[in-house]
Enzyme design. Structure first.
Site, mmCIF file in Angstrom:
data_model
loop_
_atom_site.group_PDB
_atom_site.id
_atom_site.type_symbol
_atom_site.label_atom_id
_atom_site.label_comp_id
_atom_site.label_asym_id
_atom_site.label_seq_id
_atom_site.Cartn_x
_atom_site.Cartn_y
_atom_site.Cartn_z
ATOM 1 N N ASN A 120 83.509 -79.322 -30.355
ATOM 2 C CA ASN A 120 82.025 -80.104 -30.285
ATOM 3 C C ASN A 120 80.864 -78.308 -30.895
ATOM 4 O O ASN A 120 82.064 -77.019 -30.338
ATOM 5 C CB ASN A 120 82.095 -80.027 -28.685
ATOM 6 C CG ASN A 120 82.283 -81.001 -28.855
ATOM 7 O OD1 ASN A 120 81.936 -82.451 -29.989
ATOM 8 N ND2 ASN A 120 82.893 -81.684 -27.688
ATOM 9 N N HIS A 175 77.680 -86.997 -32.412
ATOM 10 C CA HIS A 175 78.408 -86.671 -31.736
ATOM 11 C C HIS A 175 77.887 -85.991 -30.332
ATOM 12 O O HIS A 175 78.317 -85.441 -29.996
ATOM 13 C CB HIS A 175 79.671 -86.311 -31.454
ATOM 14 C CG HIS A 175 80.814 -86.404 -30.386
ATOM 15 N ND1 HIS A 175 81.071 -87.429 -29.609
ATOM 16 C CD2 HIS A 175 81.916 -85.240 -30.219
ATOM 17 C CE1 HIS A 175 82.025 -87.326 -28.969
ATOM 18 N NE2 HIS A 175 82.163 -85.830 -29.077
#
Length: 310
Positions: A120, A175
């Site tokens: 991430n 995301h």
């Protein structure tokens, strides 16, 4: 044919990817790689212990970056876990530095197969790694909105009462908290989602966005869902399944977007992403996707600025 998957990063996420791959007999060999070799070795032994009941011939071991050269798939699962209250985008600075360091390690031996990034913020880091390694956009991509989609399917099942296998759904965009649901493409039990009892698109999106933080606040990290989702993706690749999955790919005009990685439906098989599918979005859906893309564009510029200073 012997199939090998290398996982770079043997923490919560990487180890659960390995466990899901092993439990599903997805490949013949799983190699865990970590900057702490003893951690990778311990995780490999722990996963290997789980393969006696039922018996499995999958080989699980620790390795090093050279193992990525002949791996069919290299999964990147490095990075820090989110803290309560953090968004994935808050991890940008640390993750870009880690990606830059990792790319230097990987360039020495190369990445011979496909590269799938989980780290991430997923979309931005997948794009950074692709650029740093000079890989084709269809062979280096992120899991993108695959986990978001898994959560949406669960939410829709809970709200409508339909079994998960009777739900066709996907999440597009980042995301993260700006992702959107193309309601016009959703089906529940063979019918358009708006016809399903209990379906509320606003509630579905809000719940899908909130699940990750609920898990983090309750136990400190998310791991099982992304582990299984990544294993499912790897199975589709190795089986040349031509599966339609939402992945974070570098766009070159699709959906009117370029220069960013973004979660969109992709047909995936042994060669990687074989086709990007452009859904016929309604105008509000298109605007929602563009708004998510604007978030990705902003943070991609920030990532590039950081890289330029390294």
């Amino acid at each position: 044919m012997h199939a090998k998957i290398a996982i770079v990063g043997a923490g919560h996420v990487g180890s659960h990817v390995g466990r899901a791959l092993a439990a599903g007999n997805v490949c013949d060999e799983i190699v865990l790689i970590d900057k702490l070799p003893e951690k990778a070795a311990a995780q490999a032994m722990d996963i290997a212990d789980a393969l006696s009941f039922p018996p499995s011939d999958t080989r699980v071991r620790a390795g090093d970056y050279a193992d990525c050269a002949d791996a069919d798939i290299t999964v990147i699962a490095i990075g820090k876990a989110r803290e309560p209250g953090q968004t994935r985008l808050d991890l940008l600075g640390d993750s870009v530095h880690m990606a830059h360091e990792l790319a230097g390690q990987l360039r020495a031996g190369g990445v011979g197969g496909l590269l799938v990034s989980i780290t991430n913020p997923c979309d931005i880091i997948a794009g950074c790694l692709r650029e740093l390694l000079g890989m084709d956009r269809l062979r280096a991509f992120g899991t993108g909105t695959l986990l978001d989609t898994a959560r949406l399917i669960r939410v829709l099942s809970e709200h409508t009462g339909a079994p998960r296998q009777d739900i066709e759904a996907c999440v597009l965009g980042e995301h993260g908290d700006s992702s959107m649901i193309p309601v016009s493409a959703l089906c529940v039990a063979g019918k358009p989602a708006p016809e399903a009892p209990g379906f509320d698109p606003g509630q579905a999106l809000e719940r899908t966005h909130g699940i990750g933080m609920d898990i983090i606040e309750g136990k400190g990290s998310t791991e099982f869902g992304i582990g299984q989702a990544t294993a499912w993706l790897c199975r589709a690749i190795l089986n040349d399944a031509k599966a339609l999955l939402p992945l974070s790919v570098g766009l070159k005009g699709e959906y009117g977007l370029s220069g960013i990685n973004c979660g969109v439906p992709c047909v995936v098989g042994r060669r990687g992403i074989e086709r990007i599918v452009e859904l016929p979005l309604t105008e509000p859906e298109r605007e929602a996707l563009l708004a998510s893309a604007a978030v990705l564009e902003k943070h991609t510029r920030l990532a590039n600025q950081i890289l330029a200073g390294l």
